[in-house]
Write an enzyme that holds these catalytic residues in place. Structure first.
Site, PDB file in Angstrom:
ATOM      1  N   GLU A  45       0.457  -1.164  -0.332  1.00 14.63           N
ATOM      2  CA  GLU A  45       0.602  -0.075   0.068  1.00 14.63           C
ATOM      3  C   GLU A  45       0.519   1.141  -0.035  1.00 14.63           C
ATOM      4  O   GLU A  45       0.575   2.371  -0.545  1.00 14.63           O
ATOM      5  CB  GLU A  45      -0.873  -0.405   1.484  1.00 14.63           C
ATOM      6  CG  GLU A  45      -1.986  -1.132   0.805  1.00 14.63           C
ATOM      7  CD  GLU A  45      -3.050  -0.401  -0.261  1.00 14.63           C
ATOM      8  OE1 GLU A  45      -3.517   0.950  -0.651  1.00 14.63           O
ATOM      9  OE2 GLU A  45      -3.590  -1.450  -0.945  1.00 14.63           O
ATOM     10  N   TYR A 127      -6.075   6.782   4.395  1.00  7.09           N
ATOM     11  CA  TYR A 127      -6.250   5.552   3.206  1.00  7.09           C
ATOM     12  C   TYR A 127      -5.769   4.324   3.633  1.00  7.09           C
ATOM     13  O   TYR A 127      -6.490   3.070   3.729  1.00  7.09           O
ATOM     14  CB  TYR A 127      -5.721   5.567   1.651  1.00  7.09           C
ATOM     15  CG  TYR A 127      -6.137   5.076   0.883  1.00  7.09           C
ATOM     16  CD1 TYR A 127      -6.988   3.880   0.731  1.00  7.09           C
ATOM     17  CD2 TYR A 127      -4.803   4.767   0.906  1.00  7.09           C
ATOM     18  CE1 TYR A 127      -7.138   2.928  -0.120  1.00  7.09           C
ATOM     19  CE2 TYR A 127      -4.147   2.581  -0.436  1.00  7.09           C
ATOM     20  CZ  TYR A 127      -5.253   2.461  -0.077  1.00  7.09           C
ATOM     21  OH  TYR A 127      -5.436   1.402  -1.188  1.00  7.09           O
ATOM     22  N   ASP A 145      -9.832   6.052  -1.840  1.00  9.39           N
ATOM     23  CA  ASP A 145      -8.661   6.536  -2.243  1.00  9.39           C
ATOM     24  C   ASP A 145      -9.099   7.192  -3.664  1.00  9.39           C
ATOM     25  O   ASP A 145     -10.479   7.450  -3.766  1.00  9.39           O
ATOM     26  CB  ASP A 145      -7.030   5.813  -2.836  1.00  9.39           C
ATOM     27  CG  ASP A 145      -7.492   4.795  -3.869  1.00  9.39           C
ATOM     28  OD1 ASP A 145      -9.324   4.627  -4.275  1.00  9.39           O
ATOM     29  OD2 ASP A 145      -7.017   3.120  -4.535  1.00  9.39           O
TER      30      ASP A 145
END
Ligand code: SF4
Length: 352
Positions: A45, A127, A145
């Site tokens: 991520e 996020y 996002d």
């Protein structure tokens, strides 16, 4: 704008995900009953922020082969991590990555298991915390996002322009987030945004949730509605290509600021006006501007770098990271300075 039946929406999206999930090295197969490794989810991520999946995969594989656990990454020298990150861009992420790995290792090597705890770690924003909480720990966190904002704006044909629409889009996303399989659901929305509900030419006919969508067949590319954009300011600078007996002077940038801690050519400040070519470490050098300016776009400005060349062979050379020209490609330069290296080498070859 019509209300969406959340249960039907989730069922349609998850059924599609079960058939069509992208096979990515940080994922586990859909509905497998297993949880993904938090270290791998976190690493992926962070790498995926502002970066495409295709660009991330080789970096992710390189990092996890070299540092298979968060403890291993925490123990790595900072220069090694920054060099391994070179080319992926947005280098503040790499410095935060090291700080976060060290914080997790210091706490026994376990990531906090919920969104609120994850948010306390360096480099983990709303996020990323929600994505890790959902994917690695099965929390029903709402993951939002830019891709998911686009999907929500289209599903609900939201006419409010960005960025004012953000709170509205988050509320829409929250209303659809399931309690069951939240990690698969989040990844399904990511896949939908990346492959079907693309920024341009969304594939509405192939879309598993088109029956829920207000924008299908209604100019979906219009959403999210964009506010008029101010142009990016232009800045100028100089990259110094100082040679001594065939070697080139490199430097390590200060830890804070743009490209902090990365290996680079020495540069001037990046200014509104073109600076003049003077490098304090090489007084009296005879600078010549090479005819190959380098253009590069940062998020907040565009940069034009002139390359100033001088040769001080036969004179004492200043301290610094001297590398042969053949070593420049493997010197761990970020993309901007790789461009400088290639342009400078090409211009000097023309001269020879
Ligand atoms: S129907 Fe089209 S616009 Fe709507 S979510 Fe699917 S791809 Fe996006």
């Amino acid at each position: 704008m019509s209300a969406i039946d959340a249960a039907r929406f989730q069922a349609d999206l998850l059924a599609w995900y079960d058939r069509s999930a992208r096979d990515l090295p940080w994922r586990i197969p859909p509905d497998s009953g297993r949880r993904a490794d938090p270290y791998r989810v976190w690493l992926s991520e962070i790498m995926l922020q502002q970066t495409t999946v295709a660009a991330v995969i080789p970096y992710f594989e390189g990092f996890t082969q070299r540092w298979p656990t968060v403890e291993a990454l925490a123990q790595a020298p900072e220069e090694d991590v920054l060099s391994a990150w070179a080319g992926l861009g947005y280098y503040a992420r790499a410095r935060n990555l090291i700080a976060c790995a060290r914080a997790v290792a210091a706490a026994g090597g376990r990531f906090p298991q919920d969104e609120a705890g994850l948010r306390t770690l360096p480099g983990i924003g709303a996020y990323t915390a929600a994505a890790i909480a959902a994917i690695a720990f099965g929390e029903g966190a709402t993951v939002v996002d830019g891709n998911i904002e686009r999907v929500m704006a289209r599903l609900h044909a939201v006419e409010t322009p960005m960025p004012q629409a953000k709170a509205q889009l988050r509320a829409h996303a929250a209303a659809l987030t399931p309690v069951r399989r939240p990690g698969d659901y989040a990844q399904a929305l990511m896949d939908l945004g990346a492959g079907i509900c693309r920024p341009r030419a969304p594939a509405c006919l192939a879309c598993p949730v088109r029956t829920h969508c207000d924008a299908a067949g209604n100019a979906p590319e219009r959403f999210p509605v964009k506010a008029a954009r101010a142009p990016r300011p232009a800045r100028h600078g100089i990259a110094y290509w100082l040679t001594h007996e065939g070697d080139v002077l490199l430097t390590r940038r200060p830890g804070k600021g743009l490209l902090g801690g990365m290996t680079s050519f020495p540069t001037s400040d990046f200014l509104d006006e073109r600076p003049s070519p003077v490098l304090a470490q090489a007084p009296g050098a005879n600078w010549r501007i090479l005819p190959v300016p380098v253009e590069h776009g940062f998020t907040h400005f565009s940069l034009t770098l002139a390359i100033a060349h001088a040769d001080i062979s036969g004179r004492p050379r200043p301290a610094g990271l001297w590398r042969s020209q053949g070593e420049l490609e493997s010197a761990g330069l970020p993309t901007l300075f790789k461009k400088v290296a290639r342009a400078g080498l090409a211009a000097l070859k023309e001269d020879a």
